[in-house]
Design a protein around this motif. Structure first.
Motif, mmCIF file in Angstrom:
data_model
loop_
_atom_site.group_PDB
_atom_site.id
_atom_site.type_symbol
_atom_site.label_atom_id
_atom_site.label_comp_id
_atom_site.label_asym_id
_atom_site.label_seq_id
_atom_site.Cartn_x
_atom_site.Cartn_y
_atom_site.Cartn_z
ATOM 1 N N ILE A 100 0.838 -1.212 0.000
ATOM 2 C CA ILE A 100 0.000 0.000 0.000
ATOM 3 C C ILE A 100 0.873 1.263 0.000
ATOM 4 C CG2 ILE A 100 -1.898 -1.169 1.189
ATOM 5 C CD1 ILE A 100 -1.259 0.620 3.644
ATOM 6 N N GLY A 101 2.195 1.077 0.031
ATOM 7 C CA GLY A 101 3.102 2.237 0.031
ATOM 8 C C GLY A 101 2.992 3.053 -1.238
ATOM 9 N N ASN A 102 2.750 2.360 -2.360
ATOM 10 C CA ASN A 102 2.640 3.087 -3.640
ATOM 11 C C ASN A 102 1.455 4.046 -3.620
ATOM 12 O OD1 ASN A 102 0.670 0.902 -3.756
ATOM 13 N ND2 ASN A 102 0.342 1.642 -5.834
ATOM 14 N N ALA A 103 0.447 3.735 -2.771
ATOM 15 C CA ALA A 103 -0.780 4.539 -2.774
ATOM 16 C C ALA A 103 -0.560 5.930 -2.190
ATOM 17 C CB ALA A 103 -1.879 3.823 -2.004
ATOM 18 N N GLY A 104 0.618 6.142 -1.583
ATOM 19 C CA GLY A 104 0.932 7.502 -1.118
ATOM 20 C C GLY A 104 1.009 8.469 -2.286
ATOM 21 N N VAL A 105 1.253 7.928 -3.482
ATOM 22 C CA VAL A 105 1.195 8.742 -4.700
ATOM 23 C C VAL A 105 -0.278 9.041 -4.925
ATOM 24 C CG1 VAL A 105 1.602 8.725 -7.185
ATOM 25 C CG2 VAL A 105 3.242 7.666 -5.662
ATOM 26 N N SER A 106 -0.618 10.328 -4.934
ATOM 27 C CA SER A 106 -2.026 10.647 -4.737
ATOM 28 C C SER A 106 -2.907 10.546 -5.978
ATOM 29 C CB SER A 106 -2.155 12.039 -4.128
ATOM 30 O OG SER A 106 -1.605 12.975 -5.010
ATOM 31 N N ALA A 107 -2.592 9.658 -6.884
ATOM 32 C CA ALA A 107 -3.474 9.462 -8.033
ATOM 33 C C ALA A 107 -4.680 8.662 -7.534
ATOM 34 C CB ALA A 107 -2.746 8.716 -9.132
ATOM 35 N N VAL A 108 -5.681 9.393 -7.043
ATOM 36 C CA VAL A 108 -6.839 8.744 -6.403
ATOM 37 C C VAL A 108 -7.839 8.304 -7.471
ATOM 38 C CG1 VAL A 108 -8.716 9.054 -4.753
ATOM 39 C CG2 VAL A 108 -6.567 10.248 -4.415
ATOM 40 N N PRO A 109 -8.365 7.128 -7.407
ATOM 41 C CA PRO A 109 -8.036 6.017 -6.519
ATOM 42 C C PRO A 109 -7.152 4.975 -7.214
ATOM 43 C CG PRO A 109 -10.147 5.604 -7.505
ATOM 44 C CD PRO A 109 -9.576 6.832 -8.186
ATOM 45 N N ASP A 110 -6.558 5.388 -8.349
ATOM 46 C CA ASP A 110 -5.834 4.409 -9.155
ATOM 47 C C ASP A 110 -4.720 3.698 -8.413
ATOM 48 O OD1 ASP A 110 -7.497 5.190 -11.053
ATOM 49 O OD2 ASP A 110 -6.051 6.226 -12.306
ATOM 50 N N SER A 111 -3.904 4.474 -7.698
ATOM 51 C CA SER A 111 -2.764 3.816 -7.057
ATOM 52 C C SER A 111 -3.255 2.875 -5.949
ATOM 53 C CB SER A 111 -1.758 4.842 -6.546
ATOM 54 O OG SER A 111 -2.386 5.896 -5.925
ATOM 55 N N ALA A 112 -4.396 3.216 -5.312
ATOM 56 C CA ALA A 112 -4.951 2.309 -4.297
ATOM 57 C C ALA A 112 -5.434 1.020 -4.957
ATOM 58 C CB ALA A 112 -6.094 2.988 -3.559
ATOM 59 N N ARG A 113 -5.991 1.158 -6.143
ATOM 60 C CA ARG A 113 -6.462 -0.034 -6.857
ATOM 61 C C ARG A 113 -5.291 -0.925 -7.269
ATOM 62 N NH1 ARG A 113 -9.368 0.443 -11.647
ATOM 63 N NH2 ARG A 113 -10.266 -1.583 -11.223
ATOM 64 N N GLU A 159 -2.951 -10.727 -6.274
ATOM 65 C CA GLU A 159 -2.139 -11.666 -7.067
ATOM 66 C C GLU A 159 -1.413 -12.661 -6.158
ATOM 67 O OE1 GLU A 159 0.721 -9.904 -9.711
ATOM 68 O OE2 GLU A 159 -0.853 -8.792 -10.759
ATOM 69 N N TYR A 160 -1.029 -12.193 -4.981
ATOM 70 C CA TYR A 160 -0.232 -13.033 -4.080
ATOM 71 C C TYR A 160 -1.071 -13.700 -2.992
ATOM 72 C CZ TYR A 160 3.662 -11.067 -6.548
ATOM 73 O OH TYR A 160 4.523 -10.721 -7.549
ATOM 74 N N ASP A 161 -2.237 -13.145 -2.719
ATOM 75 C CA ASP A 161 -3.152 -13.769 -1.757
ATOM 76 C C ASP A 161 -4.562 -13.341 -2.166
ATOM 77 O OD1 ASP A 161 -4.753 -14.562 0.295
ATOM 78 O OD2 ASP A 161 -3.534 -13.701 1.906
ATOM 79 N N SER A 162 -5.284 -14.288 -2.724
ATOM 80 C CA SER A 162 -6.573 -13.909 -3.335
ATOM 81 C C SER A 162 -7.634 -13.533 -2.300
ATOM 82 C CB SER A 162 -7.086 -15.051 -4.210
ATOM 83 O OG SER A 162 -7.189 -16.215 -3.414
ATOM 84 N N THR A 163 -7.304 -13.639 -1.008
ATOM 85 C CA THR A 163 -8.301 -13.234 0.003
ATOM 86 C C THR A 163 -7.835 -12.011 0.788
ATOM 87 O OG1 THR A 163 -7.310 -14.750 1.586
ATOM 88 C CG2 THR A 163 -9.187 -15.580 0.304
ATOM 89 N N ASN A 164 -6.731 -11.423 0.363
ATOM 90 C CA ASN A 164 -6.189 -10.262 1.083
ATOM 91 C C ASN A 164 -6.584 -8.979 0.347
ATOM 92 O OD1 ASN A 164 -4.802 -8.730 2.894
ATOM 93 N ND2 ASN A 164 -2.759 -9.370 2.261
ATOM 94 N N TYR A 165 -7.625 -8.335 0.847
ATOM 95 C CA TYR A 165 -8.131 -7.143 0.169
ATOM 96 C C TYR A 165 -7.471 -5.896 0.769
ATOM 97 C CZ TYR A 165 -11.554 -10.349 -1.694
ATOM 98 O OH TYR A 165 -12.140 -11.392 -2.331
ATOM 99 N N LEU A 166 -6.719 -5.192 -0.056
ATOM 100 C CA LEU A 166 -5.942 -4.055 0.472
ATOM 101 C C LEU A 166 -6.558 -2.703 0.121
ATOM 102 C CD1 LEU A 166 -2.326 -5.292 -0.367
ATOM 103 C CD2 LEU A 166 -3.386 -5.174 1.884
ATOM 104 N N LEU A 167 -7.649 -2.723 -0.645
ATOM 105 C CA LEU A 167 -8.177 -1.453 -1.167
ATOM 106 C C LEU A 167 -8.486 -0.444 -0.058
ATOM 107 C CD1 LEU A 167 -8.964 0.073 -3.737
ATOM 108 C CD2 LEU A 167 -11.276 -0.731 -3.412
ATOM 109 N N MET A 168 -9.225 -0.902 0.960
ATOM 110 C CA MET A 168 -9.612 0.038 2.028
ATOM 111 C C MET A 168 -8.378 0.581 2.745
ATOM 112 S SD MET A 168 -12.516 1.188 2.498
ATOM 113 C CE MET A 168 -12.740 1.734 4.177
#
Lengths: 386, 309
Positions: A331-344, A352-361
């Protein structure tokens, strides 16, 4: 009869002198092709269509060749022309704060309020701005131009336009196009950097679900946020003031109509005008310079640095956090404020690495903190350099 | 975070407020007296071609100010003060941001708006005051007798600044009617940056510190608010359960129940209620659900899809 034919011939010759064909240069065609490429990216690849369509079409509008000495008042740089009047929102910097009003009215800061330490990631990602600032200085730009170029790394189009209109108006077209282009390319730029800087183990870190945020906290956030940030950096007031005002309209719950207008029709109108005029400002004669190419290179560099610094900061931060409280560095990349693309992007790479780990929020926290951080950084640059 | 640390942070905030410069007074007037020339022999001429004494006002703000209905007062004898009312209705009394306005001190007000009804006597101690239309003093200057020689002016070193000097005696201190007292022919700030921070490291470190401080402050305040909110909620719940403050704190340390748990409980209850239905309701109710706008439920409009390969 001969005179009449001469008259017709002269008229046609005059007309020919006014046509785009007679006034076209290679630069015009290059810029038209760039505009078409932007539209292609938006339509075929769906890269930031709401920005790239107006900007791309604006490039076509701004690069229709015409006789500049005829005083037709059609060009964006000709005083009194319609495009020039619309462009004043960019040059005098009042479109960006209105966009921020809309962003504030559509942003949910709950993720950030529930886990305030994510704000620091938003701050760390601003290293991209100052990395590009230093490189721009090294390339021979003066401090004001370097500051305006550096803000591309804030990944915030309105902020970039606002700051460049104040610090380096002559570079604004290139800076705006560069900022929006790289924002559109976030899905291409960020993932390789994120993968490079994280281990498999780190990518599957599960974060605690965010707590429920009360209505009172949501209402307090824009008020406290405005007071704290603007007391510290008053020069960020136009952007931060509007951002937090928009958010208060949304969160107060009693101004729904105003919030809906700010986050709907108003921001759409301004986005159309801003995109079209910024695109049209890339008139070949003004835009195709060595500086523009350098700005594009610096813009890419600032995005790399911003993404890397966000990810690396999380890894560094994790050294001080308890085992069950660690942050997923994706989620470190999301500090780049291209909302909400970088969060996505955080969400997609995480899945991709854990299909049940939702990081969006979780990623939305640093993402909106990045918006605040880049506006503060713009205020700091404005305060130091003007 | 306990009550003690709450107290520490509150004290820090109070200290911050106390150390702010709220108490520092300065001249808040937008328009100030900027330069005065008392004896004019070869200096600037008025629109009648006459070398008269003059005084210059300066609008130090970044907005237009109208000085119409303001008062210019002058006295060189105690108890005897001349007052000039700056006439209304002249558009030229509008002072654009950071611009100057010159008044001829020739005692001939019938020559126009900018000719005042008093004159200077350089051999006497002179006091000049500028008042607003409500007769509040905006700015004042005292010039002792004999301070100014012919064609010398008494001026602020920098327009609108606090320090004054006598101008006209040398090439670098020239009289500047209706123009900047100090011509800024270079960008000192930029030159300093180029001299001391060529690489931009200093600027970057300072600016990043400010960004971090801003967001750390926000983080701390919301940590505090979070704590206060949680404590309030737990103590309220504790009261209903009859818990002591210690027990409330112990409850707090366990942390909040995640929303997922509530969702699971709600789902289980819903399922159970569905199961126990033996008689179906026969009344069909259609309720219109109004959903508030949220970026979460309108991605289709605002977000783009990730490119398909």
């Amino acid at each position: 009869m001969g005179e009449f034919l001469d008259f017709l011939q002269n008229n046609l010759a005059d007309f020919w002198g006014y046509t785009g064909i007679a006034n076209a240069t290679v630069g015009h065609f290059v810029m038209i092709l760039v505009g078409i490429f932007f539209i292609y990216l938006a339509v075929a690849k769906e890269f930031e269509p709401m920005l790239l369509i107006p900007i791309g079409f604006g490039m076509l509008v701004g690069n229709i060749p015409f006789n500049m000495d005829a005083g037709l008042q059609v060009g964006i740089y000709e005083q009194g022309s319609v495009l020039n009047i619309l462009y004043q929102g960019v040059t005098s910097g009042w479109y960006p704060p209105l966009i921020f009003l809309g962003i504030g009215a559509m942003t949910d800061f709950s993720a950030l309020i529930s886990n305030p330490k994510l704000m620091l990631i938003g701050a760390a990602a601003q290293f991209g701005i100052f990395g590009a600032y230093m490189l721009a200085l090294a390339l021979g730009f003066d401090p004001m131009q370097a500051g305006a170029i550096g803000i591309i790394g804030g990944a915030d189009g309105p902020t970039a336009i606002f700051l460049s209109s104040k610090l380096a108006p002559n570079l604004m077209g290139a800076i705006a196009v560069s900022a929006y282009s790289y924002m559109a390319l976030v899905p291409v730029i960020q993932p390789p950097i994120m993968r490079l800087l994280t281990t498999k183990k780190e990518r599957v870190i599960r974060m605690k679900p965010p707590r429920v945020v009360s209505h009172t906290e949501k209402v307090m956030f824009p008020i406290v946020g405005l007071l704290l940030t603007c007391f510290l950096v008053p020069s960020g007031l136009p952007l931060l003031g509007m951002l937090f005002f928009g958010n208060l309209l949304k969160e107060s719950g009693v101004t729904r109509r105003l919030a809906n207008t700010a986050s709907g029709p108003l921001i759409d109108t301004i986005t159309i005008l801003l995109g079209l005029t910024v695109g049209a400002s890339t008139q070949a004669s003004e835009f195709l310079t060595l500086n523009s190419i350098l700005i594009f290179i610096l813009g890419a560099f600032s995005f790399f640095v911003a993404t890397a610094s966000g990810v690396l900061f999380v890894k560094f931060f994790n050294l001080f956090l308890k085992k069950d409280n660690k942050i997923n560095p994706l989620i470190g990349n999301a500090g780049v404020s291209a909302v909400p693309d970088s969060a996505r992007i955080s969400q997609i790479i995480g899945l991709e690495y854990d299909s049940t780990n939702y990081l969006l929020m979780h990623a939305m926290g640093p993402n909106v903190a990045g918006v605040i951080g880049s506006a503060v950084a713009a205020g700091v640059l404005l305060g130091f350099l003007i | 975070m306990n009550i003690k640390s709450l107290g520490i942070w509150s004290s820090l905030l109070l200290a911050l407020v106390a150390f702010s410069s709220c108490g520092v007074e300065e001249n808040k007037s937008k328009v100030v007296i900027n330069e005065i020339l008392m004896t004019n022999e070869t200096n600037f001429q008025d629109d009648y071609g006459v070398h008269s004494a003059w005084l210059e006002l300066f609008n130090k703000s970044y907005s237009t100010v109208n000085v119409a209905a303001n008062l210019l007062r002058c006295s060189d004898t105690p108890g005897d003060t001349a007052t000039y009312f700056i006439p209304k209705g002249d558009v030229l009394t509008q002072m654009p941001p950071r611009q100057h306005l010159l008044f001829w001190v020739d005692g001939k007000p019938n020559r126009g708006t900018f000719h005042v009804n008093f004159s200077f006597n350089a051999d006497k101690d002179t006091w000049i005051g500028l008042y607003d239309s409500g007769k509040h003093l905006l700015d004042e200057v005292r010039i002792p007798a004999g301070t100014l020689k012919t064609d010398e002016s008494y001026a602020r070193i920098i327009d609108g600044g606090n320090d004054w000097e006598i101008k006209g005696g040398s090439d670098d201190k020239y009289v500047t009617p209706s123009t900047n007292n100090k011509t800024l022919d270079k960008n000192e700030k930029m030159e300093k940056f180029e001299k001391h921070d060529k690489s931009g490291i200093g600027m970057s470190i300072t600016a990043m510190m400010v960004v971090f401080v801003g967001l750390i402050l926000l983080y701390l305040v919301f940590k505090l608010i979070n704590f206060a909110g949680t404590y309030h909620a737990h103590s309220k719940a504790g009261k209903t359960k009859g818990l002591s403050p210690e027990e409330v704190r112990a409850e707090m340390r366990k942390g909040d129940t995640p929303g997922e748990v509530f969702a699971a409980i709600a789902l289980a209850m819903h399922e159970m209620q569905e199961d126990v239905h033996d008689v179906e309701e026969t009344v069909l109710t259609i309720q219109q659900v109004q959903r508030r706008y949220s970026p979460w439920n309108s991605k289709i409009y605002t977000l783009r899809e990730t490119p398909h390969k």
